[in-house]
Design an enzyme around this catalytic site. Structure first.
Site, PDB file in Angstrom:
ATOM      1  CG  LEU A 116      -2.814   3.136  -2.116  1.00  0.00           C
ATOM      2  CD1 LEU A 116      -1.284   3.261  -2.172  1.00  0.00           C
ATOM      3  CD2 LEU A 116      -3.334   2.004  -1.911  1.00  0.00           C
ATOM      4  CE1 TYR A 130      -1.454  -4.970  -1.415  1.00  0.00           C
ATOM      5  CE2 TYR A 130       0.083  -3.777  -0.155  1.00  0.00           C
ATOM      6  CZ  TYR A 130      -1.033  -4.074  -0.227  1.00  0.00           C
ATOM      7  OH  TYR A 130      -2.092  -3.394   0.209  1.00  0.00           O
ATOM      8  CD  GLU A 170      -5.824   5.410   2.831  1.00  0.00           C
ATOM      9  OE1 GLU A 170      -6.181   5.190   1.637  1.00  0.00           O
ATOM     10  OE2 GLU A 170      -4.619   5.414   3.052  1.00  0.00           O
ATOM     11  CE  LYS A 175      -1.787  -2.188  -3.284  1.00  0.00           C
ATOM     12  NZ  LYS A 175      -2.795  -1.528  -2.414  1.00  0.00           N
TER      13      LYS A 175
END
Length: 298
Positions: A206, A33, A181, A148
């Protein structure tokens, strides 16, 4: 106005929008996505998002459902039909629907879904002015966070822990004690000597499109940039901390696990980067009426 979703070639009212019960995105999280910001009715950094989408599809060996140009037009039309001026568009592509088996099915067409909505940025702007809290959580995600995918259960658990703690975000910490992250953002610190630090790209994080834009904007501002891991201890000793994402832009983090970062208030660097990123978003959204020309290449 009733909201409209794009599903496999059709623009449908939400009440009629549906995918097959055996879609692999639903059963296996076998899907990827993107979330793209919308400013002035235009997509922000759309090319970067579509390039990353193609990379995610290729890594999972999911067929690209259409050309980049065609997909850009779908996104633009979904935004138009929902009359979105400031908000986001969510795009999801799954491997498709097939009898439930773990191995990839043959001869299946990808499922494509897009939804768009307006977002009131007043709350986010207020949060940026006062700063937000983060908590730390162990990073229990799979080993390919650079793809992702819609497999977001670990991130959802971390985000829920943050919510229950009254925090805005959870910073994920790997087995070696380094921050990877946020649960839905990239993490940054500004060291005591003024270096802007964020974790380097790789399988552990990511490659955020907002991260990329902010990195380049910071470079243009003459800031000293370091791509390297950092620990929570270093973050708490830093002058500033912040996160970047499509929905947060640049969001100052003023405490981690209940302990203040810097002086406990939003820092000058984060404030400056948020301001120039907002200007960047306007120039790549409302100020770029010809943005679709970016997608002429297949």
């Amino acid at each position: 106005m009733s909201r409209i979703a794009y599903v496999n070639g059709r623009y449908l009212p939400y009440a009629q929008a549906a995918v097959h019960v055996e879609d692999r995105g639903f059963q296996f999280a076998d899907a990827v996505y993107e979330v793209v910001a919308v400013v002035g009715g235009r997509l922000v950094d759309a090319e970067g998002h579509l390039v990353r989408l193609e990379r995610s599809l290729d890594e999972l060996r999911i067929l690209r459902p259409m050309s980049r140009t065609a997909l850009a037009m779908v996104l633009a039309e979904t935004v138009r039909r929902n009359r979105v001026q400031t908000g986001h568009i969510y795009l999801q592509v799954s491997r498709g629907a097939a009898r439930r088996e773990f191995a990839f099915p043959a001869g299946v067409s990808p499922t494509v879904v897009a939804i768009a909505r307006n977002v009131d940025m007043t709350k986010a702007d207020a949060s940026a002015r006062r700063g937000v809290a983060a908590i730390s959580q162990p990073d229990i995600r799979w080993g390919r966070c650079d793809i992702k995918t819609v497999g977001l259960l670990a991130a959802a658990l971390a985000k829920q822990a943050a919510k229950e703690a009254g925090a805005y975000e959870a910073w994920l910490v790997d087995r070696d004690g380094f921050v990877t992250e946020g649960s839905s953002s990239n993490a940054w610190i500004v060291t005591a000597d003024g270096a802007l630090v964020t974790r380097p790209l790789g399988h552990a994080i990511l490659g955020g499109i907002t991260r990329s834009a902010v990195f380049e904007l910071a470079r243009q501002e003459g800031l000293r940039l370091e791509e390297r891991p950092f620990t929570l201890t270093e973050a708490l000793a830093a002058r500033e901390a912040f996160v970047t994402s499509t929905s947060s832009y640049v969001m100052p983090v003023t405490s981690i696990d209940g302990k203040p970062v810097g002086n406990g208030g939003p820092g000058l660097v984060a404030g400056r980067l948020r301001a120039i990123y907002e200007a960047h978003s306007a120039s790549h959204g409302a100020g770029r009426p010809d943005w679709q020309a970016q997608f002429l290449a297949p």
